[in-house]
Enzyme design. Structure first.
Site, short mmCIF file in Angstrom:
data_model
loop_
_atom_site.label_atom_id
_atom_site.label_comp_id
_atom_site.label_asym_id
_atom_site.label_seq_id
_atom_site.Cartn_x
_atom_site.Cartn_y
_atom_site.Cartn_z
N GLY A 11 64.91 -67.74 38.13
CA GLY A 11 64.87 -67.22 39.49
C GLY A 11 65.92 -67.86 40.36
O GLY A 11 65.69 -68.16 41.53
N GLY A 14 66.95 -66.50 44.12
CA GLY A 14 66.04 -66.48 45.26
C GLY A 14 66.27 -67.70 46.14
O GLY A 14 66.98 -68.63 45.78
N GLY A 101 56.45 -72.44 40.46
CA GLY A 101 56.36 -72.24 41.90
C GLY A 101 56.14 -70.79 42.26
O GLY A 101 56.03 -70.45 43.43
N THR A 102 56.10 -69.93 41.26
CA THR A 102 55.85 -68.51 41.47
C THR A 102 54.41 -68.29 41.92
O THR A 102 53.49 -68.85 41.33
CB THR A 102 56.10 -67.75 40.15
OG1 THR A 102 57.44 -68.00 39.73
CG2 THR A 102 55.89 -66.26 40.33
N HIS A 157 53.49 -64.69 56.63
CA HIS A 157 54.73 -64.78 55.88
C HIS A 157 55.68 -63.65 56.27
O HIS A 157 55.31 -62.70 56.96
CB HIS A 157 54.46 -64.71 54.37
CG HIS A 157 53.92 -65.98 53.81
ND1 HIS A 157 52.58 -66.31 53.88
CD2 HIS A 157 54.52 -67.01 53.16
CE1 HIS A 157 52.39 -67.49 53.31
NE2 HIS A 157 53.55 -67.93 52.86
N HIS A 158 56.90 -63.77 55.78
CA HIS A 158 57.94 -62.77 55.98
C HIS A 158 57.58 -61.47 55.25
O HIS A 158 56.70 -61.45 54.39
CB HIS A 158 59.28 -63.31 55.46
CG HIS A 158 59.19 -63.83 54.04
ND1 HIS A 158 59.37 -63.02 52.94
CD2 HIS A 158 58.92 -65.07 53.56
CE1 HIS A 158 59.23 -63.73 51.83
NE2 HIS A 158 58.94 -64.98 52.17
N LYS A 161 57.52 -60.90 51.12
CA LYS A 161 56.58 -61.56 50.22
C LYS A 161 55.73 -60.51 49.51
O LYS A 161 55.17 -59.61 50.14
CB LYS A 161 55.68 -62.53 51.00
CG LYS A 161 54.75 -63.33 50.08
CD LYS A 161 54.11 -64.49 50.80
CE LYS A 161 53.21 -65.30 49.87
NZ LYS A 161 53.95 -65.85 48.71
#
Length: 285
Positions: A11, A14, A101-102, A157-158, A161
C-alpha cells in the site's frame, strides 16, 4: 549495531504508505526491501523513491508480493481488508511478521490470522490506530466505562474512508466490552423516523455513529452520560505525524512477539511492563 529490520510495505501509494516510507528512510533501524502497489497502477516498476520522495528508497514497486517476501522480517500493510488478509496469510506461512494497519478486517479474519500465527509461533500485530493519543483515548474510555451506564461513540473521518464504523471505533467498543457492563439500557420504545438515526448498536449496547465529511481527517469522541453530567473523551488527528511513533513502535515490538496481538495498548503494557517508544536511529542519508 544490530541488523536493521527488513520491511516490505504494502500500500505504498496511500498516505500511510508514504508516511511509512519516510519512517523507514529516516531510521537506520529499518530497511525497505519491498514495496507493493495496486496491480495495474502506473507506478508499478518505478522506484519507491519516486512515490515517496525519499531518495534512498531505490527498491522497485511491484504488484507481486511473492517476489519480495523472502527478503523480509516484517510486512507492513496499509491496503484494503480482502487484500490485506491474503497478504498476511502468505507472510505468516513464510515466517514474515505482519503489522496490519488496514481497517475493516472482520473478527473471523483476525481470528484466522491469530490461529495461523499461533501455529507458526510467529508474532503479528493488528493496529486499529497508530496514534499514541488515540490509544490513550481508548484506555481512558475503558476506565470510564466502569463508572457510567450510558455511552455513545461518534467517529468522524474524511469522505474517502471505505469502512464504517472505523477500526478505532470498533476497538473502543471492545475496550468498553472488557468492563463486562451492558450500556444504554432502553428506557422507552424508540421510533426512528430515518432508519439508522440512532446509530449502530454493538452487542454490549454501545451506540456508534459514523460521520464522513470533507475537511475531516480522523477524529473520535466517546461521550458518557450520567445524572447531571457528561464526560467527553476526544481525540483529533490533524495530519499523519501523530502516527510516526506508533508505526516505529509496532515494527520493533512485533519482532519480540510469538502470537497475534490487537492494538498498541497490548504492546505498551505487555506483561504489565511499560515499553518506551523508540526514537529513530538516524540513517545519515
Amino acid at each position: 549495531m544490530s541488523k536493521p529490520i527488513r520491511v516490505v510495505l504494502a500500500g505504498i501509494n496511500g498516505r500511510m504508505g508514504r508516511l511509512s516510507c519516510r519512517i523507514v528512510a529516516e531510521d537506520a533501524d529499518f530497511e525497505l526491501v519491498g514495496a507493493i502497489g495496486r496491480s495495474g497502477s502506473a507506478y508499478i516498476g518505478k522506484a519507491a523513491a519516486e512515490i515517496s520522495q525519499c531518495a534512498s528508497l531505490r527498491v522497485p514497486v511491484t504488484d507481486n508480493l511473492d517476489e519480495v517476501l523472502d527478503k523480509a522480517d516484517v510486512l507492513l500493510d496499509f491496503t484494503v481488508a480482502d487484500a490485506c488478509l491474503a497478504h498476511a496469510r502468505k507472510a505468516i506461512a513464510r515466517g514474515v511478521r505482519p503489522v496490519i494497519g488496514t481497517s475493516g478486517l472482520s473478527e473471523l479474519g483476525v481470528g484466522e490470522l491469530g490461529e495461523l500465527a499461533l501455529a507458526q509461533k510467529i508474532g503479528a500485530l493488528v493496529v486499529p490506530n497508530f496514534s499514541l493519543g488515540a490509544v490513550l483515548m481508548m484506555e481512558f474510555a475503558n476506565q470510564a466505562g466502569n463508572f457510567f451506564e450510558n455511552v455513545e461513540i461518534v467517529e468522524m473521518h474524511h469522505t474517502r474512508k471505505l469502512d464504517a464504523p472505523s477500526g478505532t471505533a470498533m476497538h473502543t467498543v471492545k475496550k468498553l466490552a472488557a468492563t463486562g457492563n451492558r450500556f444504554n439500557r432502553q428506557e422507552v420504545e424508540e421510533h426512528e423516523i430515518l432508519t439508522g438515526a440512532r446509530g449502530a448498536a454493538a452487542q454490549n449496547g454501545v451506540r456508534v455513529h459514523s460521520l464522513r465529511l470533507p475537511g475531516l481527517i480522523s477524529h473520535q469522541e466517546v461521550i458518557f452520560g450520567g445524572p447531571g453530567e457528561l464526560l467527553t473523551i476526544r481525540h483529533d488527528s490533524f495530519n499523519t505525524d501523530c502516527f510516526v511513533s506508533g508505526i516505529r513502535l509496532a515494527l520493533n515490538a512485533v519482532m519480540n512477539l510469538s502470537t497475534l496481538e490487537v492494538g498498541l495498548d497490548k504492546i505498551l503494557r505487555l506483561n504489565g511492563q511499560a515499553i518506551s517508544v523508540p526514537q529513530p536511529a538516524k540513517s545519515g542519508n
